[in-house]
Design an enzyme around this catalytic site. Sequence first.
Site, PDB file in Angstrom:
ATOM      1  N   GLU A 136       0.845  -1.207   0.000  1.00  0.00           N
ATOM      2  CA  GLU A 136       0.000   0.000   0.000  1.00  0.00           C
ATOM      3  C   GLU A 136       0.872   1.246   0.000  1.00  0.00           C
ATOM      4  OE1 GLU A 136      -3.432  -0.253   2.711  1.00  0.00           O
ATOM      5  OE2 GLU A 136      -3.091   1.851   3.186  1.00  0.00           O
ATOM      6  N   ASP A 163       0.262   5.340   0.604  1.00  0.00           N
ATOM      7  CA  ASP A 163      -0.809   6.214   1.115  1.00  0.00           C
ATOM      8  C   ASP A 163      -0.498   7.687   1.183  1.00  0.00           C
ATOM      9  OD1 ASP A 163      -2.455   4.148   2.008  1.00  0.00           O
ATOM     10  OD2 ASP A 163      -1.467   4.045   3.954  1.00  0.00           O
ATOM     11  N   GLU A 207      -2.644  10.634   3.147  1.00  0.00           N
ATOM     12  CA  GLU A 207      -3.829  10.915   3.960  1.00  0.00           C
ATOM     13  C   GLU A 207      -3.783  12.374   4.403  1.00  0.00           C
ATOM     14  OE1 GLU A 207      -5.254   6.927   6.192  1.00  0.00           O
ATOM     15  OE2 GLU A 207      -3.379   7.785   6.949  1.00  0.00           O
ATOM     16  N   GLN A 228      -0.189  13.035   5.897  1.00  0.00           N
ATOM     17  CA  GLN A 228       0.491  11.828   6.397  1.00  0.00           C
ATOM     18  C   GLN A 228       0.687  10.852   5.241  1.00  0.00           C
ATOM     19  OE1 GLN A 228      -0.260   9.880  10.234  1.00  0.00           O
ATOM     20  NE2 GLN A 228      -1.188   8.178   9.118  1.00  0.00           N
ATOM     21  N   THR A 229       1.897  10.310   5.126  1.00  0.00           N
ATOM     22  CA  THR A 229       2.149   9.289   4.107  1.00  0.00           C
ATOM     23  C   THR A 229       2.599   8.011   4.809  1.00  0.00           C
ATOM     24  OG1 THR A 229       4.429  10.081   3.837  1.00  0.00           O
ATOM     25  CG2 THR A 229       2.788  10.917   2.281  1.00  0.00           C
ATOM     26  N   ASN A 230       2.378   6.894   4.122  1.00  0.00           N
ATOM     27  CA  ASN A 230       2.774   5.607   4.689  1.00  0.00           C
ATOM     28  C   ASN A 230       3.031   4.636   3.539  1.00  0.00           C
ATOM     29  OD1 ASN A 230       3.330   3.659   6.633  1.00  0.00           O
ATOM     30  ND2 ASN A 230       1.287   3.649   7.536  1.00  0.00           N
ATOM     31  N   ARG A 252       5.145   2.991   8.845  1.00  0.00           N
ATOM     32  CA  ARG A 252       6.186   3.818   8.231  1.00  0.00           C
ATOM     33  C   ARG A 252       5.658   5.229   8.002  1.00  0.00           C
ATOM     34  NH1 ARG A 252       6.968  -1.029   4.715  1.00  0.00           N
ATOM     35  NH2 ARG A 252       8.878  -2.059   5.421  1.00  0.00           N
ATOM     36  N   GLU A 253       4.984   5.760   9.027  1.00  0.00           N
ATOM     37  CA  GLU A 253       4.351   7.063   8.870  1.00  0.00           C
ATOM     38  C   GLU A 253       5.358   8.211   8.794  1.00  0.00           C
ATOM     39  OE1 GLU A 253       3.589   4.955  11.347  1.00  0.00           O
ATOM     40  OE2 GLU A 253       1.487   4.390  11.026  1.00  0.00           O
ATOM     41  N   TRP A 277      -9.015  10.007  15.775  1.00  0.00           N
ATOM     42  CA  TRP A 277      -7.547  10.137  15.762  1.00  0.00           C
ATOM     43  C   TRP A 277      -6.994  11.290  14.926  1.00  0.00           C
ATOM     44  CZ3 TRP A 277      -4.857   9.700  11.108  1.00  0.00           C
ATOM     45  CH2 TRP A 277      -5.584   9.159  10.021  1.00  0.00           C
ATOM     46  N   GLY A 283      -4.679  14.424  17.300  1.00  0.00           N
ATOM     47  CA  GLY A 283      -4.719  13.106  17.915  1.00  0.00           C
ATOM     48  C   GLY A 283      -6.093  12.692  18.420  1.00  0.00           C
ATOM     49  N   ARG A 329       9.317   4.927  19.700  1.00  0.00           N
ATOM     50  CA  ARG A 329       8.479   3.889  19.111  1.00  0.00           C
ATOM     51  C   ARG A 329       9.328   2.782  18.487  1.00  0.00           C
ATOM     52  NH1 ARG A 329       4.878   5.534  14.263  1.00  0.00           N
ATOM     53  NH2 ARG A 329       3.779   3.586  13.828  1.00  0.00           N
TER      54      ARG A 329
END
Length: 293
Positions: free
Chosen positions: A106, A108, A110, A123-125, A134-135, A200, A204, A279
């Site tokens: 995928e 992305d 967003e 936001q990409t992933n 992998r944000e 979210w 957040g 993280r």
Amino acid sequence: MAYFLLILCLSSVLLASETMAAEPKKPIDVPFGRNYVPTWALDHINYINGGSEIQLKLDKYTGTGFQSKGSYLFGHFSMHIKMVPGDSAGTVTAFYLSSQNSEHDEIDFEFLGNRTGQPYILQTNVFTGGKGDREQRIYLWFDPTKDYHAYSVLWNMYQIVFFVDDVPIRVFKNSKDLGVRFPFNQPMKIYSSLWNADDWATRGGLEKTDWSKAPFIASYKGFHVDGCEASVNANFCETQGKRWWDQKQFEDLDALQYRNLKWVRQKYTIYNYCTDRVRFPNMAAECQRDRDV
Ligand SMILES: *[C@@H]1O[C@H](CO)[C@@H](O)[C@H](O)[C@H]1NC(C)=O
């Protein structure tokens, strides 16, 4: 003689600019119906100018979305989008490529809405073989609700490049040699949708969707698709290696593109999983290639 030299000069200038140019081929604007079909909540899509432009509508009952008719292995995919204007807090507008199976790939984009006058977040992933996390998040250098801007993906054997207009904002290099899976054998469809994600999306999840402002509307045009079309179950592209995006000059960004990428990363980055040591105490292997030079 002079004439001959002139020709020689001209042709080497042409050659040089050709080998350096890594700008993807210019997208061709085509109507929605050429490449796409609605996926759900069909009555929440408005068609303008015979479908050369469309609007997705989100209200408290439902959002909506559409998907490409074809599936593709590699290519260049782009869309012009004008994000939900005004108070868009809680809403998410997405544009992504995804394969269908369980260990899916995928890519992305967003777009996370915000209160009036507050900035959107992009936001990409990237998911490969079902693995995401992998944000990256950036602010944009313009107000994406004021005008149409082009959002596109270039995907070949060497890299996945996310572009905003002509500016590369993220590059995911093929790091197979480092043991990282890279999408290459699962055709992807292109999707877009507008939905409520106020659990979210904005600060957040602190900012909730204000339904008194509904319907929320995102506008689209462009709908460019230039990929190797493959059946959903294919695991290779028939014309692999022969298309423009397979060529040498698209193996990497050029110098100007790297400068632009660096500018985005230095000025607009909010979050990058590659630098999140809380993280990810062990940095993902591909992160050593997540650079702007
Ligand atoms: C919304 O605006 C706030 C305040 O400026 C900001 O902290 C936040 O990053 C913005 N975007 C989103 C999607 O929360």
